[in-house]
Design an enzyme around this catalytic site. Structure first.
Site, PDB file in Angstrom:
ATOM      1  N   CYS A 134       0.814  -1.229   0.000  1.00  0.00           N
ATOM      2  CA  CYS A 134       0.000   0.000   0.000  1.00  0.00           C
ATOM      3  C   CYS A 134       0.843   1.274   0.000  1.00  0.00           C
ATOM      4  O   CYS A 134       0.329   2.356  -0.276  1.00  0.00           O
ATOM      5  CB  CYS A 134      -0.952  -0.004   1.187  1.00  0.00           C
ATOM      6  SG  CYS A 134      -2.095  -1.392   1.133  1.00  0.00           S
ATOM      7  N   HIS A 162      -3.690   6.972   2.530  1.00  0.00           N
ATOM      8  CA  HIS A 162      -4.006   5.667   1.942  1.00  0.00           C
ATOM      9  C   HIS A 162      -5.405   5.252   2.398  1.00  0.00           C
ATOM     10  O   HIS A 162      -5.775   5.439   3.554  1.00  0.00           O
ATOM     11  CB  HIS A 162      -2.962   4.648   2.401  1.00  0.00           C
ATOM     12  CG  HIS A 162      -3.320   3.257   2.024  1.00  0.00           C
ATOM     13  ND1 HIS A 162      -3.652   2.895   0.735  1.00  0.00           N
ATOM     14  CD2 HIS A 162      -3.432   2.128   2.783  1.00  0.00           C
ATOM     15  CE1 HIS A 162      -3.942   1.610   0.721  1.00  0.00           C
ATOM     16  NE2 HIS A 162      -3.823   1.125   1.923  1.00  0.00           N
ATOM     17  N   ASN A 193     -10.066  -0.635  -0.709  1.00  0.00           N
ATOM     18  CA  ASN A 193      -8.614  -0.460  -0.670  1.00  0.00           C
ATOM     19  C   ASN A 193      -8.009  -1.064  -1.938  1.00  0.00           C
ATOM     20  O   ASN A 193      -7.987  -2.278  -2.106  1.00  0.00           O
ATOM     21  CB  ASN A 193      -8.072  -1.169   0.586  1.00  0.00           C
ATOM     22  CG  ASN A 193      -6.568  -1.051   0.717  1.00  0.00           C
ATOM     23  OD1 ASN A 193      -5.886  -0.547  -0.180  1.00  0.00           O
ATOM     24  ND2 ASN A 193      -6.044  -1.511   1.843  1.00  0.00           N
TER      25      ASN A 193
HETATM   26  N1  COA Z   1     -18.336  -9.381   8.773  1.00  0.00           N
HETATM   27  C1  COA Z   1     -18.812  -9.645   9.996  1.00  0.00           C
HETATM   28  N2  COA Z   1     -18.026  -9.856  11.052  1.00  0.00           N
HETATM   29  C2  COA Z   1     -16.699  -9.781  10.863  1.00  0.00           C
HETATM   30  C3  COA Z   1     -16.124  -9.514   9.615  1.00  0.00           C
HETATM   31  C4  COA Z   1     -16.999  -9.311   8.551  1.00  0.00           C
HETATM   32  N3  COA Z   1     -16.568  -9.033   7.308  1.00  0.00           N
HETATM   33  N4  COA Z   1     -14.795  -9.508   9.742  1.00  0.00           N
HETATM   34  C5  COA Z   1     -14.521  -9.764  11.018  1.00  0.00           C
HETATM   35  N5  COA Z   1     -15.672  -9.949  11.708  1.00  0.00           N
HETATM   36  C6  COA Z   1     -15.844 -10.247  13.117  1.00  0.00           C
HETATM   37  C7  COA Z   1     -14.648 -10.927  13.724  1.00  0.00           C
HETATM   38  O1  COA Z   1     -14.679 -12.311  13.476  1.00  0.00           O
HETATM   39  C8  COA Z   1     -14.827 -10.584  15.175  1.00  0.00           C
HETATM   40  O2  COA Z   1     -15.753 -11.457  15.736  1.00  0.00           O
HETATM   41  P1  COA Z   1     -15.568 -12.025  17.230  1.00  0.00           P
HETATM   42  O3  COA Z   1     -15.602 -10.799  18.103  1.00  0.00           O
HETATM   43  O4  COA Z   1     -16.719 -12.941  17.393  1.00  0.00           O
HETATM   44  O5  COA Z   1     -14.232 -12.699  17.232  1.00  0.00           O
HETATM   45  C9  COA Z   1     -15.424  -9.187  15.142  1.00  0.00           C
HETATM   46  O6  COA Z   1     -15.982  -9.034  13.833  1.00  0.00           O
HETATM   47  C10 COA Z   1     -14.429  -8.075  15.382  1.00  0.00           C
HETATM   48  O7  COA Z   1     -13.254  -8.356  14.617  1.00  0.00           O
HETATM   49  P2  COA Z   1     -12.061  -7.391  14.556  1.00  0.00           P
HETATM   50  O8  COA Z   1     -10.971  -8.003  13.730  1.00  0.00           O
HETATM   51  O9  COA Z   1     -11.738  -6.891  15.930  1.00  0.00           O
HETATM   52  O10 COA Z   1     -12.748  -6.204  13.734  1.00  0.00           O
HETATM   53  P3  COA Z   1     -12.151  -4.816  13.411  1.00  0.00           P
HETATM   54  O11 COA Z   1     -13.088  -3.807  13.886  1.00  0.00           O
HETATM   55  O12 COA Z   1     -10.705  -4.714  13.826  1.00  0.00           O
HETATM   56  O13 COA Z   1     -12.184  -4.798  11.832  1.00  0.00           O
HETATM   57  C11 COA Z   1     -10.677  -4.965   9.993  1.00  0.00           C
HETATM   58  C12 COA Z   1     -11.429  -5.721  11.072  1.00  0.00           C
HETATM   59  C13 COA Z   1      -9.884  -5.980   9.164  1.00  0.00           C
HETATM   60  C14 COA Z   1     -11.703  -4.258   9.131  1.00  0.00           C
HETATM   61  C15 COA Z   1      -9.743  -3.938  10.669  1.00  0.00           C
HETATM   62  O14 COA Z   1      -8.950  -4.568  11.634  1.00  0.00           O
HETATM   63  C16 COA Z   1      -8.838  -3.232   9.711  1.00  0.00           C
HETATM   64  O15 COA Z   1      -9.297  -2.467   8.884  1.00  0.00           O
HETATM   65  N6  COA Z   1      -7.524  -3.441   9.834  1.00  0.00           N
HETATM   66  C17 COA Z   1      -6.549  -2.785   8.988  1.00  0.00           C
HETATM   67  C18 COA Z   1      -6.662  -3.327   7.608  1.00  0.00           C
HETATM   68  C19 COA Z   1      -5.775  -2.635   6.644  1.00  0.00           C
HETATM   69  O16 COA Z   1      -5.603  -1.464   6.733  1.00  0.00           O
HETATM   70  N7  COA Z   1      -5.233  -3.419   5.723  1.00  0.00           N
HETATM   71  C20 COA Z   1      -4.522  -2.963   4.595  1.00  0.00           C
HETATM   72  C21 COA Z   1      -3.122  -2.677   4.833  1.00  0.00           C
HETATM   73  S1  COA Z   1      -2.882  -1.006   4.918  1.00  0.00           S
END
Ligand code: COA
Length: 333
Positions: A115, A254, A284
């Site tokens: 990214c 980003h 993204n």
């Molecule tokens: N739909 C429904 N539930 C989902 C889900 C989806 N698409 N993805 C994850 N969950 C669930 C998880 O399983 C978890 O359930 P649990 O509490 O029963 O274990 C819950 O939602 C919370 O998960 P968590 O990982 O804490 O969610 P989050 O708020 O951190 O969001 C991302 C997940 C991936 C969206 C977030 O961490 C993120 O954006 N990270 C950075 C990603 C990024 O920038 N990547 C590119 C590189 S720059």
């Protein structure tokens, strides 16, 4: 006499027609439009038709870039393509794009910084202009993330989409790239990686079965490091250049997650009106987000606008670039 700056003198972008909406994803994995939008700010993303590859999008965007800027493809000296999803493992995609647009006098190479790829490529390309080595350098940033996303993994498939942008760099007396702060930390490989398909673990039936050639992400730590990395490098370039928040016209972050963008803006105390975003309809697009954002906002840009680009991605890689805008974007079609 101050040295010549490398200025962005044109920008263009391309996104595929096909959309993958949150409602489509509801049918593929256990998720909901409400969860995806509230946790990421994304409603839909674009998906490139199978078999086309990155250079297809590169050809579309770079052809538009050449047309907009009235540049003969034969005048282009160098094409640098930031991507992690090139047409082939090798050769590079920069030279495939050069071939397709008729840039027969250019040489090219790819940069792999996920990214942050566009930032790394822009900084690299700017040096060839500042030193007077080349006159016209094209920086491409884009990815076909749909080619490496695991559409059974709800934690990653909701975030990414396909798209690509490109800018032309030329020498300018007054405006252009002023400063850059680029960083990396290889230990990020544990959090964001495609584990197979490289030389360490070549593709085999076993890696295909275990889906290790697709993106693995541990989103929580990536989220925290992204906020920290973007905020700190924006502060560093602003501090070094004596910029206050009022001085900065635009921040271009980003587009990883709208919550990351909002947190960075609030940590830096920037009103969201100054922060570009296009994540809702594109998701993204990895190396594509920064040039695609600049392209979308082009008509609002004016000569002398102070712009800070910032990104964070796999590696980990991150950083910020400070530049001044070189032309009146409202005069472009
Ligand atoms: N739909 C429904 N539930 C989902 C889900 C989806 N698409 N993805 C994850 N969950 C669930 C998880 O399983 C978890 O359930 P649990 O509490 O029963 O274990 C819950 O939602 C919370 O998960 P968590 O990982 O804490 O969610 P989050 O708020 O951190 O969001 C991302 C997940 C991936 C969206 C977030 O961490 C993120 O954006 N990270 C950075 C990603 C990024 O920038 N990547 C590119 C590189 S720059």
């Amino acid at each position: 006499m101050s040295k010549q700056k490398a200025a962005i003198t044109a920008v263009a972008g391309f996104v595929p027609e096909d959309k993958l909406t949150n409602f489509d994803l509801e049918k593929m994995v256990e998720t909901s439009d409400e969860w995806i939008y509230s946790r990421t700010g994304i409603r839909e993303r674009r998906i490139l038709k199978k078999g086309l590859g990155l250079s297809y999008m590169g050809e579309k965007a770079v052809s538009k870039l050449l047309e907009k800027s009235g540049t003969d493809p034969k005048e282009v000296d160098l094409i640098i393509c930031a991507t992690i999803t090139g047409d082939y493992v090798f050769p590079d995609s920069a030279n495939q794009i050069a071939l397709k647009v008729g840039a027969t006098n250019a040489f090219g190479f790819d940069i792999s910084a996920a990214c942050s790829g566009f930032l790394y490529a822009l900084h690299t390309g700017s040096k060839f202009i500042e030193t007077g080595t080349y006159k016209k350098v094209i920086i491409v940033g884009g990815d076909v993330m749909s080619s490496i996303i695991d559409y059974t993994d709800r934690t990653t498939c909701v975030i990414f989409g396909d798209g690509l942008g490109a800018v032309l760099l030329e020498a300018h007396d007054d405006y252009g790239i002023i400063d850059a702060e680029l960083k990396a930390d290889g230990s990020g490989v544990d959090f964001l990686v495609a584990r197979a398909g490289g030389s360490r673990k070549p593709t085999s039936q076993e890696t295909l079965d275990s889906r290790e050639h697709l993106v693995y992400q541990n989103g929580g730590p990536v989220f925290k490091r992204a906020v920290q990395g973007m905020s700190s490098t924006v502060k560093e370039v602003m501090g070094r250049n004596g910029l206050t928040n009022d001085d900065v016209t635009w921040v271009v972050p980003h587009q990883a997650n709208m919550r990351i963008i909002n947190t960075v803006a609030s940590q830096l105390d920037f009103p969201l009106e100054k922060v570009m975003n296009n994540i809702e309809l594109l998701g993204n697009t990895t190396a594509g987000t920064l040039p695609l954002c600049i392209n979308e906002y082009e008509s609002q840009l004016r000569p002398g606008d102070k712009i800070i680009l910032t990104a964070f991605g796999g590696g980990f890689t991150w950083g910020s670039i400070y530049l001044t805008w070189a032309y009146d974007g409202s005069l472009q079609s």
